[in-house]
Design an enzyme around this catalytic site. Structure first.
Site, PDB file in Angstrom:
ATOM      1  N   CYS A  70       0.826  -1.203   0.000  1.00 32.43           N
ATOM      2  CA  CYS A  70       0.000   0.000   0.000  1.00 32.43           C
ATOM      3  C   CYS A  70       0.862   1.257   0.000  1.00 32.43           C
ATOM      4  CB  CYS A  70      -0.920   0.010   1.219  1.00 32.43           C
ATOM      5  SG  CYS A  70      -2.056   1.423   1.226  1.00 32.43           S
ATOM      6  N   CYS A  74      -0.709   5.655   6.426  1.00 33.00           N
ATOM      7  CA  CYS A  74      -1.528   5.598   7.642  1.00 33.00           C
ATOM      8  C   CYS A  74      -0.705   5.040   8.802  1.00 33.00           C
ATOM      9  CB  CYS A  74      -2.757   4.742   7.401  1.00 33.00           C
ATOM     10  SG  CYS A  74      -3.734   5.259   5.949  1.00 33.00           S
ATOM     11  N   CYS A  77      -1.342   1.421  10.443  1.00 32.38           N
ATOM     12  CA  CYS A  77      -1.518   0.248   9.586  1.00 32.38           C
ATOM     13  C   CYS A  77      -0.207  -0.479   9.305  1.00 32.38           C
ATOM     14  CB  CYS A  77      -2.174   0.664   8.270  1.00 32.38           C
ATOM     15  SG  CYS A  77      -2.529  -0.752   7.199  1.00 32.38           S
ATOM     16  N   CYS A 114     -16.835  -9.706   4.472  1.00 27.25           N
ATOM     17  CA  CYS A 114     -16.170  -8.450   4.152  1.00 27.25           C
ATOM     18  C   CYS A 114     -14.908  -8.718   3.338  1.00 27.25           C
ATOM     19  CB  CYS A 114     -15.800  -7.705   5.431  1.00 27.25           C
ATOM     20  SG  CYS A 114     -17.195  -7.474   6.566  1.00 27.25           S
ATOM     21  N   CYS A 146     -19.851  -7.103   2.012  1.00 24.79           N
ATOM     22  CA  CYS A 146     -19.286  -5.781   2.262  1.00 24.79           C
ATOM     23  C   CYS A 146     -17.936  -5.722   1.563  1.00 24.79           C
ATOM     24  CB  CYS A 146     -19.118  -5.530   3.760  1.00 24.79           C
ATOM     25  SG  CYS A 146     -18.344  -3.945   4.169  1.00 24.79           S
ATOM     26  N   CYS A 206     -20.827   2.151   5.339  1.00 26.53           N
ATOM     27  CA  CYS A 206     -20.226   1.671   6.580  1.00 26.53           C
ATOM     28  C   CYS A 206     -18.980   2.511   6.836  1.00 26.53           C
ATOM     29  CB  CYS A 206     -19.858   0.196   6.447  1.00 26.53           C
ATOM     30  SG  CYS A 206     -18.915  -0.484   7.833  1.00 26.53           S
ATOM     31  N   ARG A 276     -20.536  -1.750  15.734  1.00 26.54           N
ATOM     32  CA  ARG A 276     -19.775  -2.995  15.723  1.00 26.54           C
ATOM     33  C   ARG A 276     -18.500  -2.839  16.545  1.00 26.54           C
ATOM     34  NH1 ARG A 276     -17.908  -3.666  10.403  1.00 26.54           N
ATOM     35  NH2 ARG A 276     -20.108  -3.767   9.887  1.00 26.54           N
TER      36      ARG A 276
END
Length: 331
Positions: A70, A74, A77, A114, A146, A206, A276
């Site tokens: 990626c 962030c 992460c 997901c 999802c 979401c 959640r």
């Protein structure tokens, strides 16, 4: 520290059930409640949860469909370009592997599967792979799908909707005022715009947060009201799992009682939304995990993206011991 009374929490529950908006000052009192008030606070949150969702618990399962690689920075992460954590790195999994993940979600009694991919956003090839897999899952299995693939264009969102994706996840992660301390390669506004793109395409939005990244109580309140304004249908509340090799590796954990107050806050502010309890619940809530379901009505079962989750049978047993019921998928 501010203190409040049992009756005050009942008033909060009454307001939430009538969809009256708390003031920011009232919201702050939840986070700063005396620890001795935790059980009355959670009982009030439970009254709201029960009003809208009864005693049902929605189960969700994540598949890390593309790991690492990626370009974003962030700080939380382990898959980001700035992380040195030893995580698996692979391109998007093939259709058969995505289908096998869906079958495993059914085995875990999850109603939502997901499909999550690292990266800024999907390439056309990746989108085509996901679309093809989703169509077959929808044709053969009673699951809600999802997707979480990063920033989307309007056309990409429409294609996912037409393939049968029910929900799209794109977390705000933190408050607008704290965002640049966590991520610099994209903006808070881009995340909001992606959620709006999802809504325009007709998918259920979401969006949630990660608690424990150095934000203030005021910023946690800001997050709750931002998600209310965004009108996200599902709100995952993650608690930072400070992974060695990430910029936030030294942040530590959110104390369990503080984590429960956060969940209660989000239930009061977003009373009729799916709340959640998500990543990091095991190491942050520890033995108080069962109490989280007095505010939350949904959780992930199994592993997360790069960190292990709790044994699935333990989650099922926790739900049963509480006298709650796993909600089956209703397509």
């Amino acid at each position: 520290m501010n203190q409040t009374t049992v009756m005050d929490w009942k008033v909060y529950a009454s307001k939430a059930m009538q969809k009256e908006v708390l003031t920011p000052q009232e919201a702050m009192l939840v986070l700063r409640a005396d620890d001795d008030e935790l059980l009355p606070l959670m009982n009030a949150a439970f009254q709201v949860r029960k009003h809208y969702f009864g005693k049902k618990v929605k189960l969700n399962m994540i598949l890390n469909a593309k790991s690492g690689l990626c370009p974003e920075d962030c700080g939380y992460c382990s898959q980001s370009i700035v992380s040195t954590a030893p995580v698996a790195k692979y391109t998007l999994l093939d259709k058969e592997t995505l289908l096998a993940g869906a079958r495993e979600a059914l085995n875990r009694r999850a109603g939502t599967y997901c499909i999550v991919a690292s990266g800024r956003g999907p390439t056309e090839k990746e989108l085509n792979q996901v679309v093809e897999a989703v169509r077959e899952i929808r044709d053969t299995m009673p699951l809600k799908i999802c997707a979480c693939l990063g920033i989307l264009s309007d056309d990409q969102a429409v294609r996912l909707k037409e393939a049968g994706v029910h929900r799209y996840n794109h977390n705000l992660n933190t408050s607008q005022s704290h965002y640049q301390d966590i991520t610099t390669t994209h903006t808070y506004d881009q995340r909001v715009e992606t959620v709006d793109t999802v809504k325009r395409a007709g998918m259920s939005p979401c969006s949630g947060v990660i608690i424990g990244m150095g934000e203030s109580d005021e910023e946690i309140v800001e997050m709750a009201f931002a998600l209310r304004e965004l009108d996200a249908d599902s709100i995952p509340i993650n608690f930072l799992n400070a992974i060695p090799g990430t910029p936030l590796e030294k942040m530590g954990r959110t104390p369990a009682k503080k984590a429960l107050k956060v969940l209660a806050l989000f239930r009061f502010v977003c009373p009729d939304k799916e709340i959640r309890v998500a990543g990091g619940r095991e190491i942050n809530l520890r033995t108080l995990q069962p109490l989280s379901l007095y505010a939350a009505n949904s959780l992930f079962v199994g592993d997360y993206l790069t960190t292990p989750g709790q044994e699935i049978t333990t989650d099922h047993q926790m739900i049963e011991d509480l006298g709650f019921e796993i909600e089956l998928c209703a397509l």
